[in-house]
Design an enzyme around this catalytic site. Structure first.
Site, mmCIF file in Angstrom:
data_model
loop_
_atom_site.group_PDB
_atom_site.id
_atom_site.type_symbol
_atom_site.label_atom_id
_atom_site.label_comp_id
_atom_site.label_asym_id
_atom_site.label_seq_id
_atom_site.Cartn_x
_atom_site.Cartn_y
_atom_site.Cartn_z
ATOM 1 N N TYR A 189 0.838 -1.209 0.000
ATOM 2 C CA TYR A 189 0.000 0.000 0.000
ATOM 3 C C TYR A 189 0.878 1.266 0.000
ATOM 4 C CZ TYR A 189 -3.075 3.663 1.743
ATOM 5 O OH TYR A 189 -3.748 4.859 1.894
ATOM 6 N N VAL A 259 -3.339 13.207 -1.602
ATOM 7 C CA VAL A 259 -2.711 14.255 -0.796
ATOM 8 C C VAL A 259 -1.398 14.769 -1.393
ATOM 9 C CG1 VAL A 259 -3.777 13.724 1.435
ATOM 10 C CG2 VAL A 259 -1.638 12.593 0.800
HETATM 11 N N1 GLN Z 1 -0.691 7.596 1.410
HETATM 12 C C1 GLN Z 1 -1.710 8.418 1.979
HETATM 13 C C2 GLN Z 1 -2.208 7.854 3.292
HETATM 14 O O1 GLN Z 1 -2.368 6.684 3.393
HETATM 15 C C3 GLN Z 1 -2.835 8.561 1.009
HETATM 16 C C4 GLN Z 1 -3.884 9.483 1.508
HETATM 17 C C5 GLN Z 1 -4.457 10.373 0.460
HETATM 18 O O2 GLN Z 1 -3.878 10.644 -0.599
HETATM 19 N N2 GLN Z 1 -5.582 10.961 0.801
HETATM 20 O O3 GLN Z 1 -2.428 8.557 4.231
#
Ligand code: GLN
Length: 305
Positions: A189, A259
């Site tokens: 992930y 994000v």
């Molecule tokens: N890698 C980020 C997380 O798991 C992804 C979150 C996002 O882009 N909103 O927090």
């Protein structure tokens, strides 16, 4: 089209000052908050860009669209949706609360962190390396970009600080929603979230989904029409987290944000759009990117509603 895109970037660049780059993943705080770019890919393969559209960024949660498609290809939709729901949440993207208090305990949808960890856990492959390679290969295919890979620094930064995601994953393991080694699933992930691409790459993914699963530039079908319909529907209802309703009202296009500041949008049977602006609003969506999409949607009458 290029002139329109350039004016959209110029008209909305000032909104970048109202947001902040993500800092909870320390490596992401190094991005330039005033970047803004957009790319449109039409279904006849024509591509148009403006602003910082060729700048690479961390696709973060946009990868949830990719892992959802691959998980369905590998397992079928029945198996995938036995582990994750199809309902929007009014909660933030990394919320843990509904996992415990709602029954059944499965995560609400594949676009929030818990749901994406559950779908990522279903990606096929004998080893972790094989799974990430399959995910990267699939991403290369739907972006037409053989150079797609993940950023090691972002991956390590997220691995070091990802305790919230660790909590979500162990909670789901305790409820039997994910099988296998939790740390390995989290590793996959974190790597998928650190995949890098630019506005063109994500606009091309949007174009494949907009084209009912057929790659516009090669004619190859990668997902069925039905899966492409499912992906677009889940993007409309859940892709912008707890701002999905407002986004649907004002913009009306299936979209998925991350994000890292990217937004992938897919206008059914018309075009894919990629936007990048790393200054985020309080919900974790690109603050200027949303404004650019709103103006583009009005200008070209793109709302599906
Ligand atoms: N890698 C980020 C997380 O798991 C992804 C979150 C996002 O882009 N909103 O927090």
């Amino acid at each position: 089209m290029e002139n329109l895109l350039t004016s959209l970037v110029n008209n909305n660049i000032s909104y970048t000052k109202d947001g902040n780059v993500a800092s909870y993943i320390p490596e992401l705080s190094k991005t330039n908050p005033s970047d803004l770019g957009i790319c449109v890919v039409n279904l006849d393969g024509k591509e148009y860009g403006a602003g910082d559209f060729e700048k690479n960024f961390s696709i973060q949660s946009i990868s949830k669209v990719i892992s959802l498609m691959l998980a369905i290809l590998d397992n079928g939709q029945r198996e995938v949706f036995s582990k994750v729901g199809m309902e929007p949440t009014g909660d933030s993207f990394n919320s843990i609360v509904s996992l415990e208090v709602k029954n059944p305990h499965k995560p609400f949808n594949p676009m929030i962190n818990a749901g994406a960890i559950a779908t990522t856990a279903l990606i096929g492959g004998n080893t972790l390396e094989e799974k990430i390679e399959r995910l990267l290969e699939f991403t290369r295919k739907i972006t037409g970009n053989d150079n797609i890979t993940y950023n090691k620094d972002v991956y390590l930064s997220e691995k070091q600080t990802g305790n919230r995601n660790r909590a979500l994953a162990y909670f789901m393991k305790s409820n039997g929603l994910i099988d296998g080694d939790v740390e390995e699933i989290l590793d996959l992930y974190f790597r998928q979230c650190s995949i890098e691409g630019n506005c063109r790459d994500i606009a091309r993914i949007g174009a494949v989904v907009a084209n009912d699963g057929i790659i516009p530039w090669s004619g190859e079908r990668v997902i069925s029409r039905e899966v492409s319909r499912i992906v677009k529907t889940i993007m409309v209802t859940c892709g912008m987290y707890d701002a999905s309703g407002e986004f649907a009202v004002h913009i009306g296009i299936p979209a998925k944000s991350g994000v890292g500041g990217g937004i992938l949008a897919s206008v059914p049977r018309r075009m894919g759009i990629g936007v990048y602006g790393p200054a985020l609003d309080s919900k974790g969506n690109s603050i200027a990117g949303i404004q650019v999409l709103q103006e583009l949607s009005k200008e070209l009458d793109l709302s599906i509603f």
